[in-house]
Design an enzyme around this catalytic site. Structure first.
Site, mmCIF file in Angstrom:
data_model
loop_
_atom_site.group_PDB
_atom_site.id
_atom_site.type_symbol
_atom_site.label_atom_id
_atom_site.label_comp_id
_atom_site.label_asym_id
_atom_site.label_seq_id
_atom_site.Cartn_x
_atom_site.Cartn_y
_atom_site.Cartn_z
ATOM 1 N N SER A 11 0.746 -1.259 -0.002
ATOM 2 C CA SER A 11 -0.008 0.071 0.008
ATOM 3 C C SER A 11 0.845 1.206 0.024
ATOM 4 C CB SER A 11 -0.906 -0.053 1.332
ATOM 5 O OG SER A 11 -1.875 -1.005 1.198
ATOM 6 N N ARG A 15 1.079 4.041 -3.205
ATOM 7 C CA ARG A 15 1.136 5.457 -3.140
ATOM 8 C C ARG A 15 2.414 6.335 -3.329
ATOM 9 N NH1 ARG A 15 -2.404 2.627 -0.267
ATOM 10 N NH2 ARG A 15 -4.292 3.394 0.410
ATOM 11 N N ARG A 109 -13.304 -6.633 -10.605
ATOM 12 C CA ARG A 109 -13.451 -5.957 -9.251
ATOM 13 C C ARG A 109 -13.946 -4.592 -9.837
ATOM 14 N NH1 ARG A 109 -8.047 -6.509 -5.712
ATOM 15 N NH2 ARG A 109 -9.429 -5.451 -4.441
ATOM 16 N N SER A 155 -14.408 0.404 -1.203
ATOM 17 C CA SER A 155 -13.110 0.280 -1.162
ATOM 18 C C SER A 155 -12.517 1.646 -0.781
ATOM 19 C CB SER A 155 -12.442 -0.254 -2.512
ATOM 20 O OG SER A 155 -11.113 -0.007 -2.299
ATOM 21 N N SER A 156 -11.688 1.778 0.234
ATOM 22 C CA SER A 156 -11.147 3.115 0.642
ATOM 23 C C SER A 156 -10.318 3.678 -0.615
ATOM 24 C CB SER A 156 -10.266 3.167 1.805
ATOM 25 O OG SER A 156 -9.314 2.147 1.685
ATOM 26 N N SER A 182 -12.303 0.563 5.745
ATOM 27 C CA SER A 182 -10.592 0.321 5.804
ATOM 28 C C SER A 182 -10.155 2.094 5.969
ATOM 29 C CB SER A 182 -10.131 -0.139 4.538
ATOM 30 O OG SER A 182 -10.810 -1.435 4.238
ATOM 31 N N ASP A 301 -8.168 -6.705 5.306
ATOM 32 C CA ASP A 301 -7.075 -7.558 4.793
ATOM 33 C C ASP A 301 -6.541 -8.857 5.532
ATOM 34 O OD1 ASP A 301 -7.291 -6.534 2.395
ATOM 35 O OD2 ASP A 301 -5.654 -5.215 2.349
ATOM 36 N N ARG A 374 -3.565 -13.695 -0.512
ATOM 37 C CA ARG A 374 -3.970 -13.852 1.127
ATOM 38 C C ARG A 374 -4.700 -14.912 1.441
ATOM 39 N NH1 ARG A 374 -1.623 -9.538 2.492
ATOM 40 N NH2 ARG A 374 -2.092 -7.488 1.535
ATOM 41 N N LYS A 399 2.162 -11.820 -6.148
ATOM 42 C CA LYS A 399 1.424 -10.392 -6.060
ATOM 43 C C LYS A 399 2.058 -9.678 -5.014
ATOM 44 C CE LYS A 399 -3.063 -8.794 -5.536
ATOM 45 N NZ LYS A 399 -3.433 -8.074 -6.909
#
Length: 415
Positions: A11, A15, A109, A155-156, A182, A301, A374, A399
């Site tokens: 994450s 960003r 998605r 989703s954030s 989230s 998550d 995950r 991933k």
């Protein structure tokens, strides 16, 4: 005591790549995550005409505040949700025609709330097949800015994409959020934007929370990427599962940006011994794992991590308010339930919850991963106490953590 060096946060790396590309000057990212998702993001930037130089332990990005360095590009986002949601927003601030597509998994998605908001801001875009999904064509002409309403209940990342875009607009943005999941991920975004020179304020109102972003642009910097807290959850859970097991993760402490470090608070409630210091976090197994009911909306998550650990608790584990996990790489609620049932565990689910009853998982069972990293990493925790667990797609961990199996096996042997 085993010390595990967890790779950089996915994450934070994503960003940071956006911010570096948008900043005035050359940014150096220290210890960025090298994985399929982040490599895909970097490749996307290169396709858009940004100069990205990658060397071991550091990536250097020459920023282009005016937007992409080409006036036409095709960008393949692979499986990466951050790539698929952040890069179209970055391209919209520039000038040109930019076509985005993604894997079959990412095409499924949702993207709709973000593209609806961009259209309200005057961005010309078209979905190539199904409305609200990739493929997507963005015609960039710069963005004036203004006010927009957004539902970020799925989703954030929709909110993050707009926040990141804000300083690149001519007049700034005011984003009113009517629902948000989230939220700690938004806190990561805000902290990182400020580190690159942005000015963001927020205020609560009758219609929702409004984030106001000034049109400041960004300034290049040297930015260190902290370890991935979501990835650390598998090692923390493993230590909690094994009596006398212990793990320390350096780089994740009281000042960590990532909300998913709060997973250790769940382990503490279950009976693990947890110590969060300034520079590291340590989890020790005590031989006790208590059942509990926990709201994981803000750390969803890590829901699969807890689900995979749950059968070994002394009472039911009920995880609530995680409806958004149904629109991740797969429907994670159903995937966890399906695999736990095949291991002989009693599980019930609802639209936004899962309840797992105590039991002894029994193999051999091949875990159905649905190509979701995950699911693999979570059920590796279950496999510590369950002989015969295998995975139909073990390689999908590339991933976020290509070396996961090697590192986790070494950790298992040390427990």
């Amino acid at each position: 005591m085993t010390v595990i060096d967890i790779p950089g946060s996915k994450s934070v790396t994503a960003r940071a790549l956006f911010l570096a590309a948008a900043a005035e000057g050359t940014t150096t990212l220290l210890r960025p995550l090298r994985s399929d998702d982040t490599e895909g993001f970097a490749e996307g930037l290169k396709s858009l005409g940004y100069a990205v130089r990658q060397e071991p332990g550091a990536w250097h990005i020459e920023g282009r505040p005016a937007g992409p360095g080409v006036d036409e590009a095709d960008v393949y986002c692979r499986d990466g949700a951050t790539t698929a949601r952040f890069l179209p927003a970055l391209a919209a601030a520039g000038h040109g025609t930019f076509r985005f597509d993604a894997s079959a998994q990412m095409r499924r998605r949702p993207l709709g709330p973000l593209t609806t908001a961009l259209r309200e801001l005057g961005v010309e875009l078209a979905h190539g097949e199904r409305e609200g999904h990739h493929p997507l064509t963005v015609t960039g002409r710069g963005i004036k800015g203004g006010a927009v309403r957004l539902d970020a209940g799925q989703s954030s990342q929709y909110l993050t994409a707009l926040l990141l875009l804000g300083p690149l607009t001519a007049e700034g943005l005011a984003i009113t959020v009517t629902d948000l999941v989230s939220e700690p991920y938004v806190e990561i975004t805000l902290a990182m934007m400020r580190a690159f020179g942005a000015e963001v304020t927020r205020a609560a109102g009758p219609g929702g929370r409004t984030y106001t972003v000034a049109p400041t642009g960004y300034r290049a910097t040297t930015y260190a990427i902290e370890p991935d807290a979501s990835t650390a959850s598998y090692f923390f859970a493993a230590a909690a599962l094994v009596p006398g097991g212990a793990v320390t993760v350096p780089g994740l402490g009281t000042g960590a940006l990532q909300g998913d470090l709060a997973f250790v608070d769940v382990l503490r409630r279950m009976g693990a011994d947890v110590s969060v210091g300034a520079e590291a976090t340590t989890v020790r197994g005590t031989g006790t794992l208590r059942g509990l009911t926990v709201n994981m909306r803000d750390i969803s998550d890590t829901m699969p991590t807890l689900a995979a650990l749950a059968p070994f608790a002394d009472g039911p584990v009920r995880i609530e308010d995680v409806a958004n996990t149904r629109v991740k790489e797969c429907d994670r609620l159903d995937a966890c339930a399906e695999n736990l049932r095949r291991l002989g565990i009693t599980v019930t689910t609802g639209p936004d919850r899962i309840e797992i009853h105590p039991g002894t998982p029994t193999g051999p069972v091949e875990i159905t991963t649905h190509g979701d990293h995950r699911i693999v990493m979570s059920f590796a925790v279950t496999a510590l106490r369950t002989p015969g667990i295998t995975f139909d797609d073990p390689g999908c961990v590339r991933k976020t953590f290509p070396d996961f199996h090697t590192v986790f096996e070494g950790f298992r042997q040390a427990l």
